[in-house]
Design an enzyme around this catalytic site. Structure first.
Site, PDB file in Angstrom:
ATOM      1  N   GLY A  23      45.025  -7.532 -14.470  1.00 24.30           N
ATOM      2  CA  GLY A  23      45.164  -6.914 -13.109  1.00 24.30           C
ATOM      3  C   GLY A  23      46.751  -6.507 -12.691  1.00 24.30           C
ATOM      4  O   GLY A  23      47.555  -7.058 -13.530  1.00 24.30           O
ATOM      5  N   CYS A  24      46.869  -5.736 -11.819  1.00 27.13           N
ATOM      6  CA  CYS A  24      48.429  -5.610 -11.479  1.00 27.13           C
ATOM      7  C   CYS A  24      49.291  -6.611 -11.277  1.00 27.13           C
ATOM      8  O   CYS A  24      50.483  -6.665 -11.821  1.00 27.13           O
ATOM      9  CB  CYS A  24      48.131  -4.436 -10.455  1.00 27.13           C
ATOM     10  SG  CYS A  24      47.182  -4.745  -9.085  1.00 27.13           S
TER      11      CYS A  24
END
Length: 356
Positions: free
Chosen positions: A158-159
């Protein structure tokens, strides 16, 4: 030879970023884009930026043409990937998943944080984790299996975990963290990180001229950061929303062991970080006194890192900036796909950001 690829969820922000990058990729030919809400609409009518560039038309997520692709990128919410991945793999299609469904190694942890059953936990044993700079062995194994004719699954990081872990990992791996201490992370993301569907927090009238923390002590990226860093129950993660279109800045506070804090300098940290990321083209470690900013990575697949030692407080402070849609999502997915397909990991990806 061009590999045929598709993007499921192509009308969302991460999906459309994947479309933008794939249309310029020299080895991947984008042949299918799906969006149930926009099915039948030309890409250029939904996103006029593509006028005169592509004549692709959105189809539905169950488009049988997906099973004829060499690889499919899933830019869908969690649980949607659970429904799609097994069938695509069974059809011989390699899957690059941008969702959270296969990131966590323990299905029980996934079920606890996402409040839904994991319907294909057997795939967790063979999926590769998609953070190339920190999971190179995983991706090398996936590339070898793919070269042998196997369809493989990559679960992209994920970011928030990407920016945070790239910033923290070299220090944790060096053994600098004080015994038993928790790592404190304060991270700020642009509004696109929340997805295309607006809500009360991301509506213009709420987000403009406003910065706020959200999901304090309960954000779902917490266990992923803990998994990457090997620090179960020792990450305090507080995300913030800022009035930016794109960009993510993570500030990581790492308590130092007393003997480490007594001698560690900014220059020594920089030397360690640069050596750690020496062969990784997308990670850049700044000189002492220089800190990254989101505008300096916008539109690129780069991660910029700054470090500072606070000896009095026995703390290492690391700042890490990425574009949440590129290195935090679509760009990272393509970087992983490049590796799996035996290409240079930089292939088709912007090394430099937009300077203004």
């Amino acid at each position: 030879m061009a590999y045929k690829v598709g993007v499921v969820g192509a009308a969302g922000y991460a999906g459309i970023e994947a479309v933008r990058l794939l249309l310029n990729h020299p080895a991947f030919e984008l042949v299918v884009i799906t969006s149930n809400a926009d099915a039948g609409q030309p890409l250029a009518s939904v996103y006029p930026a593509f006028a005169g560039v592509s004549d692709l038309v959105f189809s539905t997520h169950d488009d049988p043409a997906l099973t004829e692709c060499d690889a499919v990128f899933l830019a869908v919410p969690h649980t949607a990937a659970l429904a799609a991945v097994p069938g695509l793999l069974a059809a011989g299609v390699t899957v690059i998943d941008l969702s959270a469904d296969y990131r966590l190694s323990d299905p029980a942890v996934y079920e606890r944080w996402y409040n839904t059953p994991h319907t294909s936990p057997e795939l967790l044993a063979t999926r590769a984790f998609g953070l190339p700079e920190l999971a190179a062995d995983d991706l090398a194994d996936a590339a070898a299996r793919h070269a042998a004719g196997e369809a493989v699954l990559v679960a992209c990081a994920g970011c928030y975990p990407t920016a945070t872990s790239l910033g923290a990992y070299p220090a944790i791996d060096a053994g600098w963290l004080a015994e038993g201490a928790s790592v404190v992370v304060d991270a700020i993301s642009g509004v696109t990180g929340a997805g295309k569907s607006a809500n009360a927090r991301t509506h213009f009238c709420s987000a403009d001229e406003n910065v706020e923390a959200y999901n304090v002590c309960r954000h779902r990226h917490t266990p992923e950061i803990e998994q990457i860093l090997g620090l179960p129950d020792r990450v305090v993660f507080t995300p913030h929303l800022a009035p930016l279109r794109r960009g993510l800045l993570s500030t990581v506070n790492i308590p130092l062991a007393a003997d480490v804090a007594a001698t560690l300098t900014d220059e020594a940290v920089i030397e360690r970080y640069r050596a750690f990321y020496e062969a990784r083209p997308f990670v850049r470690v700044f000189d002492a006194g220089q800190n990254p900013k989101t505008s300096s990575v916008a539109g690129s697949n780069a991660c910029q890192i700054g470090v500072a030692v606070n000896a009095r407080a026995r703390m290492l402070v690391v700042t890490s900036a990425i574009d949440n849609l590129c290195k935090g999502a679509a760009g990272q997915a393509i970087q992983c796909a490049n590796i799996v397909f035996g290409l240079d990991e930089r292939c088709g990806l912007p090394l430099a950001a937009m300077p203004v």
